[in-house]
Scaffold this active site. Structure first.
Site, PDB file in Angstrom:
ATOM      1  N   GLN A   9       0.831  -1.202   0.000  1.00 28.82           N
ATOM      2  CA  GLN A   9       0.000   0.000   0.000  1.00 28.82           C
ATOM      3  C   GLN A   9       0.866   1.253   0.000  1.00 28.82           C
ATOM      4  O   GLN A   9       1.995   1.246   0.496  1.00 28.82           O
ATOM      5  CB  GLN A   9      -0.943   0.000   1.198  1.00 28.82           C
ATOM      6  CG  GLN A   9      -0.252  -0.064   2.542  1.00 28.82           C
ATOM      7  CD  GLN A   9      -1.223  -0.318   3.673  1.00 28.82           C
ATOM      8  OE1 GLN A   9      -2.437  -0.268   3.505  1.00 28.82           O
ATOM      9  NE2 GLN A   9      -0.702  -0.593   4.855  1.00 28.82           N
ATOM     10  N   HIS A  34       0.631  -4.403   3.042  1.00 30.78           N
ATOM     11  CA  HIS A  34      -0.715  -4.492   3.624  1.00 30.78           C
ATOM     12  C   HIS A  34      -0.978  -5.940   4.014  1.00 30.78           C
ATOM     13  O   HIS A  34      -1.447  -6.218   5.104  1.00 30.78           O
ATOM     14  CB  HIS A  34      -1.786  -4.005   2.651  1.00 30.78           C
ATOM     15  CG  HIS A  34      -3.160  -4.031   3.245  1.00 30.78           C
ATOM     16  ND1 HIS A  34      -4.026  -2.981   3.187  1.00 30.78           N
ATOM     17  CD2 HIS A  34      -3.819  -4.990   3.938  1.00 30.78           C
ATOM     18  CE1 HIS A  34      -5.156  -3.293   3.823  1.00 30.78           C
ATOM     19  NE2 HIS A  34      -5.047  -4.517   4.284  1.00 30.78           N
ATOM     20  N   ASN A  72       1.482  -0.661  10.831  1.00 28.18           N
ATOM     21  CA  ASN A  72       0.063  -0.326  10.803  1.00 28.18           C
ATOM     22  C   ASN A  72      -0.010   1.162  10.474  1.00 28.18           C
ATOM     23  O   ASN A  72       0.283   1.994  11.325  1.00 28.18           O
ATOM     24  CB  ASN A  72      -0.571  -0.621  12.165  1.00 28.18           C
ATOM     25  CG  ASN A  72      -2.068  -0.400  12.164  1.00 28.18           C
ATOM     26  OD1 ASN A  72      -2.610   0.288  11.312  1.00 28.18           O
ATOM     27  ND2 ASN A  72      -2.733  -0.984  13.150  1.00 28.18           N
ATOM     28  N   VAL A  73      -0.360   1.509   9.244  1.00 29.98           N
ATOM     29  CA  VAL A  73      -0.332   2.916   8.849  1.00 29.98           C
ATOM     30  C   VAL A  73      -1.530   3.698   9.377  1.00 29.98           C
ATOM     31  O   VAL A  73      -1.506   4.926   9.379  1.00 29.98           O
ATOM     32  CB  VAL A  73      -0.213   3.101   7.313  1.00 29.98           C
ATOM     33  CG1 VAL A  73       1.047   2.434   6.801  1.00 29.98           C
ATOM     34  CG2 VAL A  73      -1.436   2.606   6.582  1.00 29.98           C
ATOM     35  N   ARG A  75      -3.168   3.035  12.584  1.00 29.39           N
ATOM     36  CA  ARG A  75      -3.116   3.154  14.042  1.00 29.39           C
ATOM     37  C   ARG A  75      -1.735   2.733  14.508  1.00 29.39           C
ATOM     38  O   ARG A  75      -1.116   1.865  13.907  1.00 29.39           O
ATOM     39  CB  ARG A  75      -4.167   2.241  14.687  1.00 29.39           C
ATOM     40  CG  ARG A  75      -5.558   2.769  14.540  1.00 29.39           C
ATOM     41  CD  ARG A  75      -6.603   1.742  14.932  1.00 29.39           C
ATOM     42  NE  ARG A  75      -7.842   2.007  14.231  1.00 29.39           N
ATOM     43  CZ  ARG A  75      -8.099   1.629  12.972  1.00 29.39           C
ATOM     44  NH1 ARG A  75      -7.208   0.951  12.282  1.00 29.39           N
ATOM     45  NH2 ARG A  75      -9.249   1.924  12.404  1.00 29.39           N
ATOM     46  N   PHE A  81      -2.133  -5.169  13.859  1.00 28.63           N
ATOM     47  CA  PHE A  81      -2.301  -5.314  12.410  1.00 28.63           C
ATOM     48  C   PHE A  81      -1.795  -6.680  11.947  1.00 28.63           C
ATOM     49  O   PHE A  81      -2.460  -7.372  11.169  1.00 28.63           O
ATOM     50  CB  PHE A  81      -1.565  -4.172  11.703  1.00 28.63           C
ATOM     51  CG  PHE A  81      -1.795  -4.095  10.219  1.00 28.63           C
ATOM     52  CD1 PHE A  81      -3.025  -4.392   9.655  1.00 28.63           C
ATOM     53  CD2 PHE A  81      -0.773  -3.692   9.387  1.00 28.63           C
ATOM     54  CE1 PHE A  81      -3.231  -4.296   8.281  1.00 28.63           C
ATOM     55  CE2 PHE A  81      -0.960  -3.596   8.015  1.00 28.63           C
ATOM     56  CZ  PHE A  81      -2.191  -3.894   7.466  1.00 28.63           C
ATOM     57  N   HIS A  84      -4.251  -9.308  12.967  1.00 23.81           N
ATOM     58  CA  HIS A  84      -5.428  -9.259  12.097  1.00 23.81           C
ATOM     59  C   HIS A  84      -5.138  -9.938  10.757  1.00 23.81           C
ATOM     60  O   HIS A  84      -5.931 -10.754  10.275  1.00 23.81           O
ATOM     61  CB  HIS A  84      -5.854  -7.803  11.875  1.00 23.81           C
ATOM     62  CG  HIS A  84      -6.806  -7.626  10.744  1.00 23.81           C
ATOM     63  ND1 HIS A  84      -8.157  -7.869  10.850  1.00 23.81           N
ATOM     64  CD2 HIS A  84      -6.591  -7.248   9.458  1.00 23.81           C
ATOM     65  CE1 HIS A  84      -8.732  -7.651   9.680  1.00 23.81           C
ATOM     66  NE2 HIS A  84      -7.808  -7.268   8.817  1.00 23.81           N
ATOM     67  N   GLU A  85      -4.003  -9.604  10.150  1.00 22.89           N
ATOM     68  CA  GLU A  85      -3.672 -10.168   8.837  1.00 22.89           C
ATOM     69  C   GLU A  85      -3.433 -11.676   8.917  1.00 22.89           C
ATOM     70  O   GLU A  85      -3.835 -12.419   8.018  1.00 22.89           O
ATOM     71  CB  GLU A  85      -2.466  -9.445   8.234  1.00 22.89           C
ATOM     72  CG  GLU A  85      -2.779  -8.036   7.763  1.00 22.89           C
ATOM     73  CD  GLU A  85      -3.763  -7.999   6.606  1.00 22.89           C
ATOM     74  OE1 GLU A  85      -3.553  -8.728   5.615  1.00 22.89           O
ATOM     75  OE2 GLU A  85      -4.757  -7.246   6.682  1.00 22.89           O
ATOM     76  N   LYS A  88      -6.984 -13.300   9.536  1.00 25.45           N
ATOM     77  CA  LYS A  88      -7.882 -13.190   8.386  1.00 25.45           C
ATOM     78  C   LYS A  88      -7.341 -13.914   7.156  1.00 25.45           C
ATOM     79  O   LYS A  88      -8.096 -14.543   6.421  1.00 25.45           O
ATOM     80  CB  LYS A  88      -8.136 -11.714   8.057  1.00 25.45           C
ATOM     81  CG  LYS A  88      -9.130 -11.518   6.926  1.00 25.45           C
ATOM     82  CD  LYS A  88      -9.480 -10.060   6.728  1.00 25.45           C
ATOM     83  CE  LYS A  88     -10.490  -9.910   5.581  1.00 25.45           C
ATOM     84  NZ  LYS A  88     -10.824  -8.501   5.345  1.00 25.45           N
ATOM     85  N   HIS A  89      -6.026 -13.826   6.907  1.00 31.12           N
ATOM     86  CA  HIS A  89      -5.460 -14.338   5.656  1.00 31.12           C
ATOM     87  C   HIS A  89      -4.429 -15.453   5.853  1.00 31.12           C
ATOM     88  O   HIS A  89      -4.484 -16.479   5.184  1.00 31.12           O
ATOM     89  CB  HIS A  89      -4.802 -13.196   4.871  1.00 31.12           C
ATOM     90  CG  HIS A  89      -5.732 -12.093   4.507  1.00 31.12           C
ATOM     91  ND1 HIS A  89      -6.672 -12.199   3.510  1.00 31.12           N
ATOM     92  CD2 HIS A  89      -5.868 -10.840   5.011  1.00 31.12           C
ATOM     93  CE1 HIS A  89      -7.345 -11.064   3.411  1.00 31.12           C
ATOM     94  NE2 HIS A  89      -6.884 -10.223   4.311  1.00 31.12           N
TER      95      HIS A  89
END
Length: 191
Positions: A9, A34, A72-73, A75, A81, A84-85, A88-89
Site C-alpha cells: 500500500q 498491507h 500499521n499505517v 493506528r 495489524f 489481524h492479517e 484473516k489471511h
C-alpha cells in the site's frame, strides 16, 4: 489455496481517505506491506477455521523488519495489524507456510519487489501527478517479468482516482511471480 496476492500500500493515499484522527503512515514515502493474501479459484480466502492463533513470539526474530516494512499505517499498533492479517489471511495458507514462514515470505517479497525502485528510472515515482495505468503496469512488468494488479480509490467529492495498492501475484509456492489479472484503477490516476 492456489496462489497469493502480495499487497503493498501507498501510505499517503491510504491516509488521505481517513475521515478523522491522525494517521501514523501519512509521512511514509515508501510502499508498505498491507498483506499476503492466499487466493483460491480467483477469490481471497479469509478467516479459515483451522488456523492457529497469532503468536508474536513466533516472529520475534522478524519484528524489527516487520516494524519497518509492515507497519500499521492507520493506528500506532503494528502487532494488532499483524495479528489481524494472520487471522484473516495467513491461516488460510498455514498448511504450507506456518506463521514464521508466512511473515518471512512477506518480508522477502517486499525486499524483492521494490515498487519505487522499479519506477524511479522511468521518472514515474510518486509526485502527486497523473499517471497512466498502462505505463505503470508496463514499467513494473519490465522490471519483474509479470504484470501487477493496481488498486485505486476514488475521492467521492472530486471523482479523482488515487493509486492506493500494488498487488504482486505469486504461485502457490510463494516464490514464482505470475501475472495479476485484476485492476481497480481506470486508465489514469494520481500517484
Amino acid at each position: 489455496f492456489d496462489s497469493f496476492w502480495f499487497v503493498q500500500q501507498w501510505p499517503p493515499a491510504v491516509c488521505s481517505f481517513q475521515k478523522s484522527g491522525s494517521c501514523p503512515g501519512s509521512g511514509l514515502r515508501t510502499f508498505t506491506i498491507h498483506g499476503l493474501w492466499p487466493q483460491g479459484s480467483g477469490t481471497s480466502l479469509t478467516n479459515c477455521p483451522q488456523g492457529s492463533p497469532f503468536d508474536i513470539t513466533k516472529i520475534s526474530h522478524l519484528q524489527s523488519q516487520l516494524n519497518t516494512l509492515w507497519p500499521n499505517v492507520l493506528r500506532a499498533n503494528n502487532q494488532q495489524f499483524w495479528s489481524h492479517e494472520w487471522t484473516k489471511h495467513g491461516t488460510c495458507s498455514e498448511s504450507t507456510f506456518n506463521q514464521a514462514a508466512y511473515f518471512k515470505l512477506a518480508v522477502d517479497m517486499r525486499n524483492n519487489y521494490d515498487i519505487i525502485g522499479a519506477l524511479r528510472p522511468h521518472a514515474a515515482g510518486p509526485n502527486g501527478r497523473t499517471k497512466s495505468r498502462q505505463a505503470i503496469k508496463g514499467f513494473l512488468k519490465a522490471k519483474f517479468g509479470k504484470f501487477p494488479g493496481l488498486r485505486c480509490r476514488t475521492d467521492p467529492q472530486t471523482k479523482v482516482s488515487y493509486l492506493v495498492q500494488v498487488v504482486a501475484c505469486f504461485a502457490q509456492d510463494g516464490s514464482t511471480l505470475i501475472d495479476c489479472t485484476r485492476d481497480t484503477c481506470g486508465a489514469n490516476f494520481i500517484f
